[in-house]
Write an enzyme that holds these catalytic residues in place. Sequence first.
Site, PDB file in Angstrom:
ATOM      1  N   ASP A 141       3.681   2.732   3.307  1.00  0.00           N
ATOM      2  CA  ASP A 141       3.834   3.054   1.882  1.00  0.00           C
ATOM      3  C   ASP A 141       3.595   1.831   0.991  1.00  0.00           C
ATOM      4  O   ASP A 141       3.970   1.810  -0.175  1.00  0.00           O
ATOM      5  CB  ASP A 141       5.236   3.630   1.618  1.00  0.00           C
ATOM      6  CG  ASP A 141       6.341   2.672   2.067  1.00  0.00           C
ATOM      7  OD1 ASP A 141       6.031   1.530   2.470  1.00  0.00           O
ATOM      8  OD2 ASP A 141       7.528   3.073   2.027  1.00  0.00           O
ATOM      9  N   HIS A 143       4.850  -1.227   1.325  1.00  0.00           N
ATOM     10  CA  HIS A 143       5.925  -2.199   1.135  1.00  0.00           C
ATOM     11  C   HIS A 143       5.592  -3.535   1.804  1.00  0.00           C
ATOM     12  O   HIS A 143       4.937  -3.566   2.847  1.00  0.00           O
ATOM     13  CB  HIS A 143       7.292  -1.656   1.571  1.00  0.00           C
ATOM     14  CG  HIS A 143       7.517  -1.471   3.036  1.00  0.00           C
ATOM     15  ND1 HIS A 143       7.693  -0.239   3.615  1.00  0.00           N
ATOM     16  CD2 HIS A 143       7.630  -2.366   4.045  1.00  0.00           C
ATOM     17  CE1 HIS A 143       7.905  -0.377   4.905  1.00  0.00           C
ATOM     18  NE2 HIS A 143       7.863  -1.674   5.205  1.00  0.00           N
TER      19      HIS A 143
END
Length: 260
Positions: A141, A143
Amino acid sequence: MRVILKPNHQQASIWTAHYIANKIKSFAPTSERPFVLGLPTGSTPLEIYAQWIKMYKNGELSFANVITFNMDEYVGLDAQHPQSYHHFMFENLFNHIDIKKENIHILNGVAADLEQECENYEKAIKDCGGIHVFLGGIGEDGHIAFNEPFSSLTSRTRIKTLTSDTIKVNSRFFDNDINKVPHQALTVGVGTLMDAQEVLILASGAKKAKAVYHGIEEPISHKWTISALQNHRHGIIVCDEDAASKLEPETIKYFKDIEK
Ligand code: GLP
């Protein structure tokens, strides 16, 4: 931003390992003037660590005057826990090189006062004069470290609650049981990462392609914390072909052109 495109994970890792090794060597660190290196865990850096161990064993690279700061650690796992990032780092790197134990910094996920632990970590980085190169991986995602989507792009080291997506992805290291994955971690902030003189992110495999696309081609957004790298003066993303598969052909052409 520089984007280095390599055909596969092995070649991307070898490029990265040599790039950082050359930085350390040309810095010629001494005990009075050490090289300060930020490090990640995960499957992505394993080949880099194997390359550095090989270089150390061949007498090509020394970590005797290198200080390290790891990105993150799970809350609630002590250093002996097989899935702690402490354990990972000693198993996969520190036990095999000449780094001094006192030069290793990893957040303590079982500290009595976690907030104080994070504050002390920021101070320790500052006391060393800041980080020369911060190496990182990337979550599916987008990160970086454990800066989950919608983390502040100016965040500092702190306690972070993990998203259910990250818990699910990381459960592969915990017998595929999401209940065994800690729900919180201590992590350097996006701001802490951006303070490093250079930030180098390695992305491998198709699962990272969307995050790489958002990091490179889409506007800076707290939804994809990797995109903060666009604001860094010396940001590098090293990708293998699969991780670069969602980039526009013109983007690939541009980065190949300027790296020629
Ligand atoms: C974890 C770590 C990140 C890492 C990411 C990707 O969430 N906190 O630092 O980049 O996983 O891991 P992997 O390299 O195994 O894909």
